[in-house]
Design a protein around this motif. Structure first.
Motif, PDB file in Angstrom:
ATOM      1  N   LEU A  34      28.776  48.936  53.929  1.00 12.21           N
ATOM      2  CA  LEU A  34      27.900  47.879  54.387  1.00 12.21           C
ATOM      3  C   LEU A  34      26.919  47.518  53.253  1.00 12.21           C
ATOM      4  CD1 LEU A  34      27.499  48.733  57.969  1.00 12.21           C
ATOM      5  CD2 LEU A  34      29.033  46.786  57.074  1.00 12.21           C
ATOM      6  N   ALA A  35      26.440  48.735  52.756  1.00  4.92           N
ATOM      7  CA  ALA A  35      25.255  48.603  51.663  1.00  4.92           C
ATOM      8  C   ALA A  35      26.025  47.770  50.425  1.00  4.92           C
ATOM      9  CB  ALA A  35      24.608  49.870  51.326  1.00  4.92           C
ATOM     10  N   THR A  36      27.127  48.418  50.033  1.00  7.12           N
ATOM     11  CA  THR A  36      27.926  47.839  48.869  1.00  7.12           C
ATOM     12  C   THR A  36      28.112  46.413  49.031  1.00  7.12           C
ATOM     13  OG1 THR A  36      28.688  50.047  48.574  1.00  7.12           O
ATOM     14  CG2 THR A  36      29.881  48.266  47.095  1.00  7.12           C
ATOM     15  N   GLY A  37      28.646  46.219  49.933  1.00 10.71           N
ATOM     16  CA  GLY A  37      28.860  44.645  50.461  1.00 10.71           C
ATOM     17  C   GLY A  37      27.679  43.690  50.256  1.00 10.71           C
ATOM     18  N   VAL A  38      26.579  44.129  50.749  1.00  7.42           N
ATOM     19  CA  VAL A  38      25.468  43.504  50.800  1.00  7.42           C
ATOM     20  C   VAL A  38      24.872  43.495  49.385  1.00  7.42           C
ATOM     21  CG1 VAL A  38      22.735  43.343  51.596  1.00  7.42           C
ATOM     22  CG2 VAL A  38      24.918  43.539  53.151  1.00  7.42           C
ATOM     23  N   ALA A  39      24.585  44.565  48.457  1.00 12.58           N
ATOM     24  CA  ALA A  39      24.206  44.938  47.326  1.00 12.58           C
ATOM     25  C   ALA A  39      24.908  43.783  46.319  1.00 12.58           C
ATOM     26  CB  ALA A  39      24.141  45.888  46.861  1.00 12.58           C
ATOM     27  N   GLY A  40      26.350  43.949  46.538  1.00  7.45           N
ATOM     28  CA  GLY A  40      27.181  43.000  45.604  1.00  7.45           C
ATOM     29  C   GLY A  40      26.984  41.469  45.763  1.00  7.45           C
ATOM     30  N   ALA A  41      26.639  41.333  46.930  1.00  7.02           N
ATOM     31  CA  ALA A  41      26.693  39.700  47.250  1.00  7.02           C
ATOM     32  C   ALA A  41      25.315  39.220  46.653  1.00  7.02           C
ATOM     33  CB  ALA A  41      26.778  39.590  48.749  1.00  7.02           C
ATOM     34  N   LEU A  42      24.180  40.072  46.951  1.00 12.56           N
ATOM     35  CA  LEU A  42      22.850  39.821  46.471  1.00 12.56           C
ATOM     36  C   LEU A  42      23.024  39.458  44.767  1.00 12.56           C
ATOM     37  CD1 LEU A  42      20.582  41.709  48.901  1.00 12.56           C
ATOM     38  CD2 LEU A  42      20.847  39.226  48.557  1.00 12.56           C
ATOM     39  N   PHE A  43      23.645  40.645  44.278  1.00 11.73           N
ATOM     40  CA  PHE A  43      23.693  40.502  42.968  1.00 11.73           C
ATOM     41  C   PHE A  43      24.462  39.260  42.324  1.00 11.73           C
ATOM     42  CE2 PHE A  43      25.522  41.977  38.646  1.00 11.73           C
ATOM     43  CZ  PHE A  43      24.568  42.181  37.990  1.00 11.73           C
ATOM     44  N   GLY A  44      25.653  39.067  42.846  1.00 11.73           N
ATOM     45  CA  GLY A  44      26.470  37.933  42.629  1.00 11.73           C
ATOM     46  C   GLY A  44      25.684  36.800  42.688  1.00 11.73           C
ATOM     47  N   ASP A  45      24.659  36.635  43.736  1.00 12.82           N
ATOM     48  CA  ASP A  45      23.889  35.207  43.977  1.00 12.82           C
ATOM     49  C   ASP A  45      22.881  35.345  42.682  1.00 12.82           C
ATOM     50  OD1 ASP A  45      22.731  33.084  45.379  1.00 12.82           O
ATOM     51  OD2 ASP A  45      21.284  34.280  46.160  1.00 12.82           O
ATOM     52  N   PHE A  46      22.293  36.508  42.529  1.00 11.36           N
ATOM     53  CA  PHE A  46      21.316  36.448  41.370  1.00 11.36           C
ATOM     54  C   PHE A  46      21.796  35.878  39.833  1.00 11.36           C
ATOM     55  CE2 PHE A  46      19.367  38.679  37.862  1.00 11.36           C
ATOM     56  CZ  PHE A  46      18.261  38.163  37.877  1.00 11.36           C
ATOM     57  N   VAL A  47      23.041  36.472  39.908  1.00 17.66           N
ATOM     58  CA  VAL A  47      23.893  36.280  38.522  1.00 17.66           C
ATOM     59  C   VAL A  47      24.171  34.513  38.427  1.00 17.66           C
ATOM     60  CG1 VAL A  47      25.939  36.530  36.976  1.00 17.66           C
ATOM     61  CG2 VAL A  47      24.391  38.288  38.008  1.00 17.66           C
ATOM     62  N   THR A  48      24.748  34.154  39.580  1.00 18.68           N
ATOM     63  CA  THR A  48      25.097  32.698  39.514  1.00 18.68           C
ATOM     64  C   THR A  48      24.208  31.967  39.489  1.00 18.68           C
ATOM     65  OG1 THR A  48      26.927  33.529  41.158  1.00 18.68           O
ATOM     66  CG2 THR A  48      26.599  31.250  40.770  1.00 18.68           C
ATOM     67  N   THR A  69      33.169  41.168  47.016  1.00 21.25           N
ATOM     68  CA  THR A  69      34.514  41.387  47.038  1.00 21.25           C
ATOM     69  C   THR A  69      34.944  42.408  45.948  1.00 21.25           C
ATOM     70  OG1 THR A  69      34.996  39.129  47.982  1.00 21.25           O
ATOM     71  CG2 THR A  69      36.886  40.725  47.322  1.00 21.25           C
ATOM     72  N   ALA A  70      34.738  42.109  44.458  1.00 22.11           N
ATOM     73  CA  ALA A  70      35.060  43.153  43.498  1.00 22.11           C
ATOM     74  C   ALA A  70      34.110  44.390  43.808  1.00 22.11           C
ATOM     75  CB  ALA A  70      34.288  42.377  42.334  1.00 22.11           C
ATOM     76  N   SER A  71      33.032  44.312  44.279  1.00 21.23           N
ATOM     77  CA  SER A  71      32.354  45.684  44.384  1.00 21.23           C
ATOM     78  C   SER A  71      32.928  46.430  45.506  1.00 21.23           C
ATOM     79  CB  SER A  71      30.783  45.584  44.888  1.00 21.23           C
ATOM     80  OG  SER A  71      30.330  44.730  43.797  1.00 21.23           O
ATOM     81  N   LEU A  72      33.262  45.716  46.398  1.00 20.17           N
ATOM     82  CA  LEU A  72      34.054  46.412  47.523  1.00 20.17           C
ATOM     83  C   LEU A  72      35.552  46.980  47.285  1.00 20.17           C
ATOM     84  CD1 LEU A  72      33.218  44.133  50.670  1.00 20.17           C
ATOM     85  CD2 LEU A  72      32.409  46.678  50.274  1.00 20.17           C
ATOM     86  N   SER A  73      36.138  46.454  46.544  1.00 21.23           N
ATOM     87  CA  SER A  73      37.514  46.902  45.755  1.00 21.23           C
ATOM     88  C   SER A  73      37.336  48.199  45.180  1.00 21.23           C
ATOM     89  CB  SER A  73      38.000  45.605  45.082  1.00 21.23           C
ATOM     90  OG  SER A  73      37.580  45.621  43.882  1.00 21.23           O
ATOM     91  N   LEU A  74      36.016  48.255  44.731  1.00 25.88           N
ATOM     92  CA  LEU A  74      36.046  49.545  43.657  1.00 25.88           C
ATOM     93  C   LEU A  74      35.924  50.580  44.580  1.00 25.88           C
ATOM     94  CD1 LEU A  74      33.494  48.421  41.050  1.00 25.88           C
ATOM     95  CD2 LEU A  74      36.049  48.775  40.881  1.00 25.88           C
ATOM     96  N   LEU A  75      35.741  50.518  45.899  1.00 29.39           N
ATOM     97  CA  LEU A  75      35.428  51.604  46.901  1.00 29.39           C
ATOM     98  C   LEU A  75      36.718  51.932  47.646  1.00 29.39           C
ATOM     99  CD1 LEU A  75      32.227  50.712  49.002  1.00 29.39           C
ATOM    100  CD2 LEU A  75      32.392  52.347  46.956  1.00 29.39           C
ATOM    101  N   LEU A  76      37.770  51.455  47.377  1.00 28.38           N
ATOM    102  CA  LEU A  76      39.072  51.603  47.792  1.00 28.38           C
ATOM    103  C   LEU A  76      39.804  52.801  47.340  1.00 28.38           C
ATOM    104  CD1 LEU A  76      40.857  48.080  48.227  1.00 28.38           C
ATOM    105  CD2 LEU A  76      40.092  49.512  50.075  1.00 28.38           C
ATOM    106  N   ARG A  77      40.382  53.568  48.294  1.00 27.50           N
ATOM    107  CA  ARG A  77      41.201  54.684  47.916  1.00 27.50           C
ATOM    108  C   ARG A  77      42.761  54.491  47.882  1.00 27.50           C
ATOM    109  NH1 ARG A  77      38.677  58.587  52.187  1.00 27.50           N
ATOM    110  NH2 ARG A  77      37.381  57.346  52.510  1.00 27.50           N
ATOM    111  N   PRO A  78      43.463  55.217  47.486  1.00 29.73           N
ATOM    112  CA  PRO A  78      44.890  54.991  47.381  1.00 29.73           C
ATOM    113  C   PRO A  78      45.563  55.096  48.831  1.00 29.73           C
ATOM    114  CG  PRO A  78      44.300  56.719  45.543  1.00 29.73           C
ATOM    115  CD  PRO A  78      43.185  56.366  46.289  1.00 29.73           C
ATOM    116  N   ALA A  79      46.600  54.399  48.907  1.00 31.31           N
ATOM    117  CA  ALA A  79      46.848  54.430  50.493  1.00 31.31           C
ATOM    118  C   ALA A  79      47.583  55.751  50.820  1.00 31.31           C
ATOM    119  CB  ALA A  79      47.925  53.176  50.663  1.00 31.31           C
TER     120      ALA A  79
END
Length: 88
Positions: A34-48, A69-79
């Motif tokens: 949850l924190a990664t999703g919010v932080a990624g969105a805020l950073f993406g908004d700031f950059v854009t 979405t890119a930040s959340l994809s970095l958290l995925l583990r192999p299936a």
């Protein structure tokens, strides 16, 4: 700008909740996601917002969604288990 940041934070929260709902078995602890999703969105908004300037709230939200979405994809583990080759 405050509403834009608030909208980005909510968008990041929604994206991270959706990721937890669909991929819970492949993600780490819920607070981290949850924190990664919010932080990624805020950073993406700031950059854009910095790149395009004021007056483009829709594009800023698109940038927030992409970075979140890119930040959340970095958290995925192999299936499954990784197969290792036999020792030589």
């Amino acid at each position: 700008m405050i509403l834009e940041a608030l909208g980005s934070a909510v968008l990041g929260l929604v994206l991270s909740w959706a990721a937890l709902h669909r991929l819970a078995h492949r993600l780490p602890a819920r607070p981290l996601v949850l924190a990664t999703g919010v932080a990624g969105a805020l950073f993406g908004d700031f950059v854009t917002h910095s790149a395009l300037g004021p007056g483009n709230p829709v594009l800023s939200l698109v940038g927030a969604a992409i970075v979140s979405t890119a930040s959340l994809s970095l958290l995925l583990r192999p299936a499954g288990r990784l197969r290792r080759s036999a020792p030589a």
